[in-house]
Design a protein around this motif. Structure first.
Motif, PDB file in Angstrom:
ATOM      1  N   VAL A 175       0.828  -1.212   0.000  1.00 14.98           N
ATOM      2  CA  VAL A 175       0.000   0.000   0.000  1.00 14.98           C
ATOM      3  C   VAL A 175       0.864   1.264   0.000  1.00 14.98           C
ATOM      4  O   VAL A 175       0.364   2.364  -0.248  1.00 14.98           O
ATOM      5  CB  VAL A 175      -0.961   0.027   1.201  1.00 14.98           C
ATOM      6  N   GLN A 177      -0.171   8.783   2.332  1.00 15.49           N
ATOM      7  CA  GLN A 177      -0.780   7.667   1.619  1.00 15.49           C
ATOM      8  C   GLN A 177      -0.949   8.010   0.143  1.00 15.49           C
ATOM      9  O   GLN A 177      -1.842   8.772  -0.236  1.00 15.49           O
ATOM     10  CB  GLN A 177      -2.146   7.322   2.211  1.00 15.49           C
ATOM     11  N   PRO A 178      -0.077   7.470  -0.740  1.00 12.88           N
ATOM     12  CA  PRO A 178      -0.263   7.705  -2.174  1.00 12.88           C
ATOM     13  C   PRO A 178      -1.566   7.074  -2.666  1.00 12.88           C
ATOM     14  O   PRO A 178      -1.893   5.939  -2.316  1.00 12.88           O
ATOM     15  CB  PRO A 178       0.954   7.016  -2.807  1.00 12.88           C
ATOM     16  N   ILE A 179      -2.291   7.824  -3.476  1.00 15.66           N
ATOM     17  CA  ILE A 179      -3.498   7.318  -4.123  1.00 15.66           C
ATOM     18  C   ILE A 179      -3.222   7.042  -5.594  1.00 15.66           C
ATOM     19  O   ILE A 179      -3.614   6.011  -6.136  1.00 15.66           O
ATOM     20  CB  ILE A 179      -4.661   8.323  -3.971  1.00 15.66           C
ATOM     21  N   THR A 180      -2.551   7.980  -6.243  1.00 13.53           N
ATOM     22  CA  THR A 180      -2.040   7.802  -7.599  1.00 13.53           C
ATOM     23  C   THR A 180      -0.579   8.244  -7.600  1.00 13.53           C
ATOM     24  O   THR A 180      -0.025   8.600  -6.557  1.00 13.53           O
ATOM     25  CB  THR A 180      -2.834   8.640  -8.624  1.00 13.53           C
ATOM     26  N   THR A 188       2.080   3.098   2.309  1.00 13.40           N
ATOM     27  CA  THR A 188       1.803   4.113   3.325  1.00 13.40           C
ATOM     28  C   THR A 188       3.080   4.398   4.103  1.00 13.40           C
ATOM     29  O   THR A 188       3.712   3.482   4.620  1.00 13.40           O
ATOM     30  CB  THR A 188       0.727   3.623   4.300  1.00 13.40           C
ATOM     31  N   ALA A 235      -4.165  16.914   1.544  1.00  8.38           N
ATOM     32  CA  ALA A 235      -3.736  16.167   0.370  1.00  8.38           C
ATOM     33  C   ALA A 235      -2.651  16.940  -0.356  1.00  8.38           C
ATOM     34  O   ALA A 235      -2.501  18.157  -0.184  1.00  8.38           O
ATOM     35  CB  ALA A 235      -4.910  15.914  -0.567  1.00  8.38           C
ATOM     36  N   SER A 278      -1.731  12.325  -3.231  1.00  9.13           N
ATOM     37  CA  SER A 278      -1.598  11.610  -1.962  1.00  9.13           C
ATOM     38  C   SER A 278      -2.465  12.262  -0.901  1.00  9.13           C
ATOM     39  O   SER A 278      -2.680  13.485  -0.914  1.00  9.13           O
ATOM     40  CB  SER A 278      -0.139  11.624  -1.483  1.00  9.13           C
ATOM     41  N   LEU A 279      -2.947  11.450   0.029  1.00 12.65           N
ATOM     42  CA  LEU A 279      -3.571  11.950   1.246  1.00 12.65           C
ATOM     43  C   LEU A 279      -2.496  12.027   2.324  1.00 12.65           C
ATOM     44  O   LEU A 279      -1.705  11.089   2.482  1.00 12.65           O
ATOM     45  CB  LEU A 279      -4.697  11.022   1.687  1.00 12.65           C
TER      46      LEU A 279
END
Length: 239
Positions: free
Chosen positions: A147, A176-179, A149, A202, A183-184
């Motif tokens: 993930v 926390q990378p989303i793409t 994180t 973000a 990131s969040l």
């Protein structure tokens, strides 16, 4: 009255952004306020502006932090930071000079976890008759495989030139990378002082060298300050 006072500050921010865009790796040197496990690379300059602001009443305000670092090799950067420019005036503007070093740990045994020890020292010089202080911090960080994180936890000790009072704090963060570009992120300082906030938000990488950050800060208590928005723009320049 506060909105009128804020106009020059936002004009300065707009000028800073316009300066950044024409300039021709994308890591961040803070999460929001907690120093990150990233460091400027050799022959790289990193510029960052942060605005914390509340454009609505009661208690409208603007506060700015202006940051530049130079990568000098050996996972180390030299930093200069202008703290506590604000409207209403803080009467505590300080210029901090120091360094940050990131030490990879167990990189062969656990390469995917990217375990790192980050240490830093800053000497804030009061520009409004507030003497000279100190800020020392250190933290461990690692990534959760799959993930990706990144979790960060450590301790900070700083004096009134930055924090408004001498303060020891737990510091922590989550990234926390989303793409690949979005990131969040969140970070936190414990305690009652000028950085005593949880910030949730973000980050967005517009390209390889330019990133934007937007968040919302929640004070630990009323003595830390007021809730508001956080905006950052960051730029890497290689030479």
């Amino acid at each position: 009255m506060i909105i009128l006072a804020l106009r020059p500050c936002f004009a300065l921010l707009a000028g800073f952004i316009l300066f950044l865009f024409p300039l021709a790796s994308s890591a961040q040197q803070t999460i929001f306020n907690v120093p990150s496990a990233d460091v400027a690379q050799w022959r790289e300059i990193f510029l960052q502006h942060e605005s914390q602001f509340r454009p609505w009443d009661p208690g409208a305000f603007w506060g700015g932090t202006h940051y530049v670092s130079l990568g000098v090799g050996a996972n180390t950067e030299i930093d200069a930071t202008l703290f506590n420019t604000s409207a209403p005036a803080s009467n505590n503007i300080s210029l901090g000079i120091g360094f940050k070093t990131v030490l990879p740990l167990l990189s062969q045994e656990f390469p995917k976890q990217e375990l790192k020890l980050t240490v830093g020292q800053l000497v804030p010089i009061g520009l409004e008759g507030n003497d000279i202080g100190s800020w020392t911090y250190g933290h461990l960080s690692f990534k959760l495989p799959k993930v990706n994180t990144r979790l960060t936890a450590g301790v900070s000790y700083g004096t009134r030139q930055i924090f408004g009072r001498d303060a020891v704090a737990f510091i922590g963060g989550i990234e926390q990378p989303i793409t690949e570009r979005f990131s969040l992120i969140a970070d936190y300082y414990s305690g009652t002082h000028a950085l005593g906030f949880l910030i949730l938000g973000a980050s967005l990488a517009l390209d390889h060298d330019l990133s934007l950050y937007l968040g919302y800060q929640i004070p630990n208590n009323a003595r830390c300050g007021r809730a508001g928005l956080v905006f950052e723009v960051a730029k890497h320049i290689r030479f």
